[in-house]
Enzyme design. Sequence first.
Site, PDB file in Angstrom:
ATOM      1  N   GLU A 133       0.874  -1.272   0.053  1.00 19.49           N
ATOM      2  CA  GLU A 133      -0.035  -0.088  -0.096  1.00 19.49           C
ATOM      3  C   GLU A 133       1.101   1.309   0.041  1.00 19.49           C
ATOM      4  O   GLU A 133       0.358   2.495   0.468  1.00 19.49           O
ATOM      5  CB  GLU A 133      -1.048   0.036   1.357  1.00 19.49           C
ATOM      6  N   HIS A 156      -2.789   1.475   8.741  1.00 20.88           N
ATOM      7  CA  HIS A 156      -3.858   0.583   8.176  1.00 20.88           C
ATOM      8  C   HIS A 156      -3.946  -0.631   8.959  1.00 20.88           C
ATOM      9  O   HIS A 156      -3.177  -1.325   9.243  1.00 20.88           O
ATOM     10  CB  HIS A 156      -3.652   0.264   6.517  1.00 20.88           C
ATOM     11  N   HIS A 158      -7.063  -4.146   9.866  1.00 17.04           N
ATOM     12  CA  HIS A 158      -8.391  -4.850   9.204  1.00 17.04           C
ATOM     13  C   HIS A 158      -9.306  -5.076  10.600  1.00 17.04           C
ATOM     14  O   HIS A 158      -9.194  -5.822  11.319  1.00 17.04           O
ATOM     15  CB  HIS A 158      -8.016  -6.183   8.916  1.00 17.04           C
ATOM     16  N   HIS A 228     -12.962  -4.227   3.653  1.00 15.98           N
ATOM     17  CA  HIS A 228     -11.434  -4.129   3.672  1.00 15.98           C
ATOM     18  C   HIS A 228     -10.920  -3.840   5.005  1.00 15.98           C
ATOM     19  O   HIS A 228     -10.315  -4.743   5.698  1.00 15.98           O
ATOM     20  CB  HIS A 228     -10.861  -3.617   2.511  1.00 15.98           C
TER      21      HIS A 228
HETATM   22  P1  13P Z   1       1.053  -5.847   3.166  1.00 16.54           P
HETATM   23  O1  13P Z   1       1.641  -6.837   3.765  1.00 16.54           O
HETATM   24  O2  13P Z   1       1.793  -5.379   1.773  1.00 16.54           O
HETATM   25  O3  13P Z   1       1.289  -4.393   4.055  1.00 16.54           O
HETATM   26  O4  13P Z   1      -0.249  -5.831   2.816  1.00 16.54           O
HETATM   27  C1  13P Z   1      -1.086  -6.008   4.276  1.00 16.54           C
HETATM   28  C2  13P Z   1      -2.478  -5.334   3.707  1.00 16.54           C
HETATM   29  O5  13P Z   1      -3.330  -5.164   4.915  1.00 16.54           O
HETATM   30  C3  13P Z   1      -2.943  -5.018   2.486  1.00 16.54           C
HETATM   31  O6  13P Z   1      -4.139  -4.089   2.381  1.00 16.54           O
HETATM   32 ZN    ZN Z   2      -5.364  -4.503   4.121  1.00 10.19          ZN
END
Ligand code: 13P
Ligand code: ZN
Length: 281
Positions: A133, A156, A158, A228
């Site tokens: 990202e 970021h 989840h 996501h």
């Molecule tokens: P990366 O391992 O490339 O950071 O990806 C994790 C992720 O949450 C992608 O949205």
């Molecule tokens: Zn992600």
Amino acid sequence: MIGNIDNLLNFSNDIFQKKELKSVFIQITSIAQILWDRGWAERNAGNFSINVTGFFNEKELDRLSAYPFFPLSKRYPTLARTLFLVSGTGTRMRDMAKHPAENVCFVYISESGSAYHIIDDNPEGDPLRPTSELSTHLAIQQQLLQKKSTEKVVLHAHVTELIALSQLARFTSEKAINSLLWGMHPETLLFLPDGVGFIPFILPGSDTIALATLKSFETHKLVLWEKHGCMALGASLSEAFDHLDLVAKSARIYFLCKSAGMDPEGLNNMQLKEIHDSLPR
Ligand code: 13P
Ligand code: ZN
């Protein structure tokens, strides 16, 4: 300029050991552990970037251009000669919590803003690549610099509760989701009066998601990517995490009431106005 591998090795070691970065690494350790414990970082989920340019002098930055470099798909002129600590792609938060230096790399943006150098803890092997990202992180980091923001971190994760909310058609608009989140808990309106941004599903890692997220961060500190996860801004990793935590709590209250078979009442308009009027201007 540093010319040989020994010098590169020594210098990488110096940067990773820099005492001014100690507290940053401590925060990475603790937030990565919390993300894992919450279940917000399954497998390699989640990533972050931290602008650490301020901890380095010009001479030190000059030396970083000797490390392996990779072109960027877009130019980031405002980011020229800036330095970020970025989570490595494919790395796991549960490993990050134990060995942060092995799971992050420094990303140094070239003088032209169109390439980046990678400095990792193992300059002899294949370089650890930054998160997939990266384009979204850099676009946001550039916007923060242009706005002279005090925010240095993009995180970021989840966040399960928010992903679940985004699965419910009636909450897939900014208006609907914010009205729900503010209504569940006074702190959400107190600390996020601009609410959360909502981005309908777009392929992760693409320039399209970077653009949409950038636009949304003009007016929000937290952006939800439908089905996501979320991205949040903060002056520190801890502050960025606080935003996720706050909103996840509101979502949890909603689901708790629903799983008890009842519809939550929510704060009414008068109560929300009272909270809103108490906000510092
Ligand atoms: P990366 O391992 O490339 O950071 O990806 C994790 C992720 O949450 C992608 O949205
Ligand atoms: Zn992600």
